[in-house]
Scaffold this motif. Structure first.
Motif, PDB file in Angstrom:
ATOM      1  N   HIS A  67      -0.910  -3.112  12.347  1.00  0.00           N
ATOM      2  CA  HIS A  67       0.453  -3.167  11.840  1.00  0.00           C
ATOM      3  C   HIS A  67       0.834  -1.829  11.233  1.00  0.00           C
ATOM      4  O   HIS A  67       0.103  -1.302  10.401  1.00  0.00           O
ATOM      5  N   GLU A  68       1.945  -1.282  11.693  1.00  0.00           N
ATOM      6  CA  GLU A  68       2.466  -0.060  11.092  1.00  0.00           C
ATOM      7  C   GLU A  68       3.710  -0.419  10.297  1.00  0.00           C
ATOM      8  O   GLU A  68       4.566  -1.166  10.770  1.00  0.00           O
ATOM      9  N   LEU A  69       3.794   0.123   9.103  1.00  0.00           N
ATOM     10  CA  LEU A  69       4.960  -0.126   8.278  1.00  0.00           C
ATOM     11  C   LEU A  69       6.160   0.611   8.852  1.00  0.00           C
ATOM     12  O   LEU A  69       6.038   1.761   9.281  1.00  0.00           O
ATOM     13  N   VAL A  74       8.419   2.554   4.140  1.00  0.00           N
ATOM     14  CA  VAL A  74       7.647   3.629   3.514  1.00  0.00           C
ATOM     15  C   VAL A  74       8.574   4.506   2.670  1.00  0.00           C
ATOM     16  O   VAL A  74       8.258   4.827   1.515  1.00  0.00           O
ATOM     17  N   ALA A  75       9.729   4.869   3.231  1.00  0.00           N
ATOM     18  CA  ALA A  75      10.672   5.732   2.507  1.00  0.00           C
ATOM     19  C   ALA A  75      11.153   5.059   1.221  1.00  0.00           C
ATOM     20  O   ALA A  75      11.230   5.709   0.168  1.00  0.00           O
ATOM     21  N   GLY A  81      11.062   2.255  -4.755  1.00  0.00           N
ATOM     22  CA  GLY A  81      11.566   0.891  -4.598  1.00  0.00           C
ATOM     23  C   GLY A  81      10.521  -0.040  -4.042  1.00  0.00           C
ATOM     24  O   GLY A  81       9.410   0.372  -3.751  1.00  0.00           O
ATOM     25  N   PRO A  82      10.852  -1.277  -3.898  1.00  0.00           N
ATOM     26  CA  PRO A  82      12.160  -1.876  -4.185  1.00  0.00           C
ATOM     27  C   PRO A  82      12.366  -2.291  -5.648  1.00  0.00           C
ATOM     28  O   PRO A  82      13.498  -2.476  -6.074  1.00  0.00           O
ATOM     29  N   GLN A 142       2.336  10.170  -2.843  1.00  0.00           N
ATOM     30  CA  GLN A 142       3.658  10.744  -2.568  1.00  0.00           C
ATOM     31  C   GLN A 142       4.672  10.248  -3.590  1.00  0.00           C
ATOM     32  O   GLN A 142       5.530  10.997  -4.042  1.00  0.00           O
ATOM     33  N   ARG A 143       4.553   8.998  -3.942  1.00  0.00           N
ATOM     34  CA  ARG A 143       5.488   8.387  -4.887  1.00  0.00           C
ATOM     35  C   ARG A 143       5.227   8.839  -6.324  1.00  0.00           C
ATOM     36  O   ARG A 143       6.139   9.208  -7.046  1.00  0.00           O
ATOM     37  N   GLU A 144       3.961   8.780  -6.729  1.00  0.00           N
ATOM     38  CA  GLU A 144       3.613   9.001  -8.133  1.00  0.00           C
ATOM     39  C   GLU A 144       3.205  10.436  -8.436  1.00  0.00           C
ATOM     40  O   GLU A 144       3.132  10.812  -9.606  1.00  0.00           O
TER      41      GLU A 144
END
Length: 196
Positions: A67-69, A74-75, A81-82, A142-144
């Motif tokens: 499964h690929e998100l 991802v963005a 988010g969410p 990437q987020r944090e």
């Protein structure tokens, strides 16, 4: 969708489930390397061609398709988010992924049993989990930001994997409960344990 389209979709879902179910039973009874695609076609009462029209590899039959998100998921996660709470956002992504796969509780339980007992299936599942874990760590960082730390991100992903496993055990007890309810219960229990 037309009636013909609806019938085709129902048949596609039924055939997919039958192929996965038969592959899991063959693996449980003979081991991952103990059966061929011809054996599967015979067990599922379909042609060999049908098997390959639905699945590319034996691993996809036994473990489920990789499964690929979606890029937008991802963005949204990387953007915060969410919900804005990292663990809740990871749970949300995992919940959507499980539900998107059709989350047939009986099939999930049989898959879990096979993955726990067959050495070859265990090895392939481990390879897949490592890729998923690495991808999730990358998303978290990437987020944090890098200061969050790869070890901390890995721990967060491993906690999520443990919760998903708990969801499978809960569904084993109560097949009728909806998957989102089981996920909420498992997350609630994890929070209670971590806060005790």
């Amino acid at each position: 969708m037309s009636v013909a389209g609806t019938k085709w979709e129902v048949r596609r879902v039924e055939t997919t489930r039958r192929l996965e179910w038969c592959a899991l039973e063959l693996t449980r009874d003979r081991g991952f390397d103990g059966w061929t695609m011809d054996d599967l076609a015979a067990a599922a009462d379909v042609s060999r061609r049908t098997v390959f029209n639905y699945f590319d590899a034996k691993a996809d039959l036994v473990l489920g398709p990789e499964h690929e998100l979606p890029e937008e998921t991802v963005a949204a996660f990387v953007a915060g988010g969410p919900t804005g709470r990292i663990f809740d956002d990871l749970v949300h992504i995992a919940s959507e992924a499980l539900q998107e796969k059709g989350a047939d509780p009986e099939l999930m339980l049989l898959r879990r049993d096979v993955m726990r007992s067959d050495p070859r299936a265990i090895a392939i599942a481990h390879q897949r989990f490592e890729v998923i874990t690495d991808d999730a760590i990358e998303m978290i960082l990437q987020r944090e930001g890098e200061q969050y730390g790869a070890h901390r991100a890995r721990l967060l992903v491993q906690l999520l994997i443990t919760i998903v496993d708990s969801v499978l055990e809960r569904s084993d007890v109560d097949l009728a409960r909806p998957l989102p309810d089981l996920i909420d219960d498992a997350v609630g229990d994890a929070r209670a344990v971590l806060n005790s």
